[in-house]
Design a protein around this motif. Structure first.
Motif, PDB file in Angstrom:
ATOM      1  N   ASN A 144       0.809  -1.223   0.000  1.00  0.00           N
ATOM      2  CA  ASN A 144       0.000   0.000   0.000  1.00  0.00           C
ATOM      3  C   ASN A 144       0.838   1.267   0.000  1.00  0.00           C
ATOM      4  O   ASN A 144       0.354   2.331   0.378  1.00  0.00           O
ATOM      5  N   GLY A 145       2.094   1.148  -0.427  1.00  0.00           N
ATOM      6  CA  GLY A 145       2.965   2.312  -0.468  1.00  0.00           C
ATOM      7  C   GLY A 145       3.909   2.381   0.716  1.00  0.00           C
ATOM      8  O   GLY A 145       3.704   1.727   1.745  1.00  0.00           O
ATOM      9  N   ALA A 146       4.950   3.203   0.575  1.00  0.00           N
ATOM     10  CA  ALA A 146       6.014   3.272   1.575  1.00  0.00           C
ATOM     11  C   ALA A 146       5.548   3.853   2.907  1.00  0.00           C
ATOM     12  O   ALA A 146       5.994   3.419   3.972  1.00  0.00           O
ATOM     13  N   LYS A 147       4.662   4.826   2.862  1.00  0.00           N
ATOM     14  CA  LYS A 147       4.190   5.430   4.116  1.00  0.00           C
ATOM     15  C   LYS A 147       3.418   4.419   4.947  1.00  0.00           C
ATOM     16  O   LYS A 147       3.592   4.352   6.170  1.00  0.00           O
TER      17      LYS A 147
ATOM     18  N   ILE B 131       7.673   0.664 -22.053  1.00  0.00           N
ATOM     19  CA  ILE B 131       6.765   0.288 -20.976  1.00  0.00           C
ATOM     20  C   ILE B 131       6.297   1.547 -20.243  1.00  0.00           C
ATOM     21  O   ILE B 131       7.114   2.338 -19.767  1.00  0.00           O
ATOM     22  N   THR B 132       4.992   1.728 -20.163  1.00  0.00           N
ATOM     23  CA  THR B 132       4.433   2.821 -19.373  1.00  0.00           C
ATOM     24  C   THR B 132       4.517   2.458 -17.900  1.00  0.00           C
ATOM     25  O   THR B 132       4.011   1.407 -17.493  1.00  0.00           O
ATOM     26  N   VAL B 133       5.181   3.284 -17.108  1.00  0.00           N
ATOM     27  CA  VAL B 133       5.338   3.033 -15.681  1.00  0.00           C
ATOM     28  C   VAL B 133       4.633   4.138 -14.903  1.00  0.00           C
ATOM     29  O   VAL B 133       5.026   5.297 -14.971  1.00  0.00           O
ATOM     30  N   LEU B 134       3.590   3.762 -14.178  1.00  0.00           N
ATOM     31  CA  LEU B 134       2.888   4.702 -13.313  1.00  0.00           C
ATOM     32  C   LEU B 134       3.020   4.237 -11.873  1.00  0.00           C
ATOM     33  O   LEU B 134       2.720   3.085 -11.552  1.00  0.00           O
ATOM     34  N   GLY B 135       3.472   5.149 -11.030  1.00  0.00           N
ATOM     35  CA  GLY B 135       3.660   4.837  -9.625  1.00  0.00           C
ATOM     36  C   GLY B 135       2.979   5.844  -8.733  1.00  0.00           C
ATOM     37  O   GLY B 135       2.167   6.658  -9.168  1.00  0.00           O
ATOM     38  N   SER B 136       3.347   5.790  -7.478  1.00  0.00           N
ATOM     39  CA  SER B 136       2.749   6.680  -6.488  1.00  0.00           C
ATOM     40  C   SER B 136       3.164   8.127  -6.738  1.00  0.00           C
ATOM     41  O   SER B 136       4.337   8.429  -6.956  1.00  0.00           O
ATOM     42  N   CYS B 137       2.175   9.023  -6.717  1.00  0.00           N
ATOM     43  CA  CYS B 137       2.441  10.457  -6.856  1.00  0.00           C
ATOM     44  C   CYS B 137       1.243  11.222  -6.304  1.00  0.00           C
ATOM     45  O   CYS B 137       0.195  10.634  -6.011  1.00  0.00           O
ATOM     46  N   ASP B 138       1.386  12.518  -6.168  1.00  0.00           N
ATOM     47  CA  ASP B 138       0.313  13.336  -5.584  1.00  0.00           C
ATOM     48  C   ASP B 138      -0.880  13.493  -6.507  1.00  0.00           C
ATOM     49  O   ASP B 138      -1.966  13.873  -6.069  1.00  0.00           O
ATOM     50  N   GLU B 139      -0.692  13.210  -7.794  1.00  0.00           N
ATOM     51  CA  GLU B 139      -1.737  13.473  -8.775  1.00  0.00           C
ATOM     52  C   GLU B 139      -2.802  12.371  -8.857  1.00  0.00           C
ATOM     53  O   GLU B 139      -3.828  12.558  -9.498  1.00  0.00           O
ATOM     54  N   ARG B 140      -2.567  11.213  -8.252  1.00  0.00           N
ATOM     55  CA  ARG B 140      -3.566  10.152  -8.327  1.00  0.00           C
ATOM     56  C   ARG B 140      -3.573   9.345  -7.037  1.00  0.00           C
ATOM     57  O   ARG B 140      -2.584   9.295  -6.314  1.00  0.00           O
ATOM     58  N   GLU B 141      -4.691   8.677  -6.776  1.00  0.00           N
ATOM     59  CA  GLU B 141      -4.813   7.808  -5.613  1.00  0.00           C
ATOM     60  C   GLU B 141      -3.999   6.530  -5.830  1.00  0.00           C
ATOM     61  O   GLU B 141      -3.767   6.109  -6.958  1.00  0.00           O
ATOM     62  N   ARG B 142      -3.597   5.915  -4.740  1.00  0.00           N
ATOM     63  CA  ARG B 142      -2.846   4.660  -4.824  1.00  0.00           C
ATOM     64  C   ARG B 142      -3.783   3.477  -5.034  1.00  0.00           C
ATOM     65  O   ARG B 142      -4.978   3.553  -4.747  1.00  0.00           O
ATOM     66  N   LYS B 143      -3.222   2.395  -5.544  1.00  0.00           N
ATOM     67  CA  LYS B 143      -3.966   1.141  -5.585  1.00  0.00           C
ATOM     68  C   LYS B 143      -4.421   0.801  -4.153  1.00  0.00           C
ATOM     69  O   LYS B 143      -3.663   1.043  -3.215  1.00  0.00           O
ATOM     70  N   PRO B 144      -5.605   0.250  -3.976  1.00  0.00           N
ATOM     71  CA  PRO B 144      -6.499  -0.364  -4.962  1.00  0.00           C
ATOM     72  C   PRO B 144      -7.468   0.587  -5.672  1.00  0.00           C
ATOM     73  O   PRO B 144      -8.379   0.121  -6.356  1.00  0.00           O
TER      74      PRO B 144
ATOM     75  N   ASP C 163       0.698  -9.891  -7.309  1.00  0.00           N
ATOM     76  CA  ASP C 163       0.932 -10.945  -6.321  1.00  0.00           C
ATOM     77  C   ASP C 163       0.129 -10.784  -5.040  1.00  0.00           C
ATOM     78  O   ASP C 163       0.266 -11.613  -4.134  1.00  0.00           O
ATOM     79  N   SER C 164      -0.709  -9.735  -4.940  1.00  0.00           N
ATOM     80  CA  SER C 164      -1.326  -9.456  -3.642  1.00  0.00           C
ATOM     81  C   SER C 164      -2.815  -9.154  -3.753  1.00  0.00           C
ATOM     82  O   SER C 164      -3.353  -8.932  -4.847  1.00  0.00           O
ATOM     83  N   ASN C 165      -3.455  -9.111  -2.586  1.00  0.00           N
ATOM     84  CA  ASN C 165      -4.867  -8.730  -2.525  1.00  0.00           C
ATOM     85  C   ASN C 165      -5.077  -7.320  -3.077  1.00  0.00           C
ATOM     86  O   ASN C 165      -6.098  -7.034  -3.708  1.00  0.00           O
ATOM     87  N   VAL C 166      -4.112  -6.431  -2.879  1.00  0.00           N
ATOM     88  CA  VAL C 166      -4.225  -5.063  -3.386  1.00  0.00           C
ATOM     89  C   VAL C 166      -4.359  -5.061  -4.902  1.00  0.00           C
ATOM     90  O   VAL C 166      -5.187  -4.336  -5.471  1.00  0.00           O
ATOM     91  N   ASP C 167      -3.571  -5.892  -5.572  1.00  0.00           N
ATOM     92  CA  ASP C 167      -3.624  -5.956  -7.036  1.00  0.00           C
ATOM     93  C   ASP C 167      -4.952  -6.529  -7.526  1.00  0.00           C
ATOM     94  O   ASP C 167      -5.522  -6.045  -8.509  1.00  0.00           O
ATOM     95  N   MET C 168      -5.436  -7.559  -6.848  1.00  0.00           N
ATOM     96  CA  MET C 168      -6.711  -8.151  -7.243  1.00  0.00           C
ATOM     97  C   MET C 168      -7.862  -7.173  -6.984  1.00  0.00           C
ATOM     98  O   MET C 168      -8.800  -7.079  -7.783  1.00  0.00           O
ATOM     99  N   GLN C 169      -7.801  -6.436  -5.882  1.00  0.00           N
ATOM    100  CA  GLN C 169      -8.819  -5.421  -5.596  1.00  0.00           C
ATOM    101  C   GLN C 169      -8.786  -4.317  -6.648  1.00  0.00           C
ATOM    102  O   GLN C 169      -9.833  -3.827  -7.088  1.00  0.00           O
ATOM    103  N   THR C 170      -7.568  -3.931  -7.049  1.00  0.00           N
ATOM    104  CA  THR C 170      -7.425  -2.893  -8.076  1.00  0.00           C
ATOM    105  C   THR C 170      -8.073  -3.331  -9.378  1.00  0.00           C
ATOM    106  O   THR C 170      -8.779  -2.546 -10.036  1.00  0.00           O
ATOM    107  N   ALA C 171      -7.829  -4.575  -9.771  1.00  0.00           N
ATOM    108  CA  ALA C 171      -8.433  -5.107 -10.994  1.00  0.00           C
ATOM    109  C   ALA C 171      -9.951  -5.088 -10.904  1.00  0.00           C
ATOM    110  O   ALA C 171     -10.640  -4.663 -11.852  1.00  0.00           O
TER     111      ALA C 171
END
Length: 218
Positions: free
Chosen positions: A45-48, A129-142, A166-174
């Motif tokens: 769920n992110g580093a924080k 490869i398009t790489v999108l990660g954590s940033c202030d402009e969008r909410e984090r997965k899920p 590999d995780s519940n977070v990814d399946m929830q995001t989908a």
């Protein structure tokens, strides 16, 4: 079809570097460290959130301070031990050969995620490869925002989309994004977690994924 990967625990085995960085930060603040295996249940769920989970129950107020130390250390050591999982490079090669776009959706900070992908995946593919990660402009997965942004980038291929993680977070995001899901068992979480979260497919190796992609094509 658009093929979207999670990063940590799916493309990259990064758990040792994450554990080392959090343990370094905990040590600086005088708090108990954790075994590397325990961190497999803390990430996702992110580093924080990772830093918050690593603190003793009565010391959660120090999460921001811990994250600051973690971030500085991890920024220098995020590739000390991190390796690409066996079979991932071949899988990405096959997807590109098949003519389908590849993206990464991760809760790792976007700048670090881009560097990890560039380091682990040959440049002939990584630059596309398009790489999108954590940033202030969008909410984090899920939250599905990261998937929606990727899908909008490839309007010619959005008739079918799959999220691999590999995780519940990814399946929830989908599920939240209304796309297909493939759970992989080589990462940080268990088959049972993926089953419980309703993964559409579960695989034990990257070699199984191309057949699923073929099946999911309209």
């Amino acid at each position: 079809m658009i093929v979207i990967f999670d990063l940590d625990g799916t493309i990259a085995n990064s758990i040792q570097d994450l554990a080392n960085a959090v343990n370094y930060a905990l040590k600086q603040l005088g708090y108990p460290e954790h075994d590397t295996e325990k961190y497999k249940q803390m990430v996702g769920n992110g580093a924080k959130k990772l830093c918050y989970r690593a603190l003793p129950d009565d010391k959660k107020d120090d999460a921001e301070k811990l994250h600051t130390i973690f971030k500085a250390y991890y920024g220098e050591h995020y590739l000390d031990n991190t390796k690409v999982y066996d079979g991932i490079q071949k899988l990405i090669h096959n997807i590109f050969t098949y003519g389908r776009p590849v993206a990464v959706a991760t809760n790792k900070p976007q700048d670090v995620a881009r560097k990890v992908v560039n380091q682990l995946i040959p440049p002939i593919y990584s630059k596309y490869i398009t790489v999108l990660g954590s940033c202030d402009e969008r909410e984090r997965k899920p939250d599905p925002a990261i998937i929606n942004e990727i899908v909008a980038k490839y309007p010619d291929f959005n008739d079918s989309v799959v999220m691999i993680g590999d995780s519940n977070v990814d399946m929830q995001t989908a599920k939240n994004a209304g796309v297909h899901s493939i759970g992989c068992t080589w990462g940080f979480r268990s088959r049972e977690e993926l089953e419980k979260e309703g993964a559409e497919f579960i695989v034990d190796s990257p070699a199984e994924i191309m057949d699923i992609i073929f099946k999911l094509e309209p």
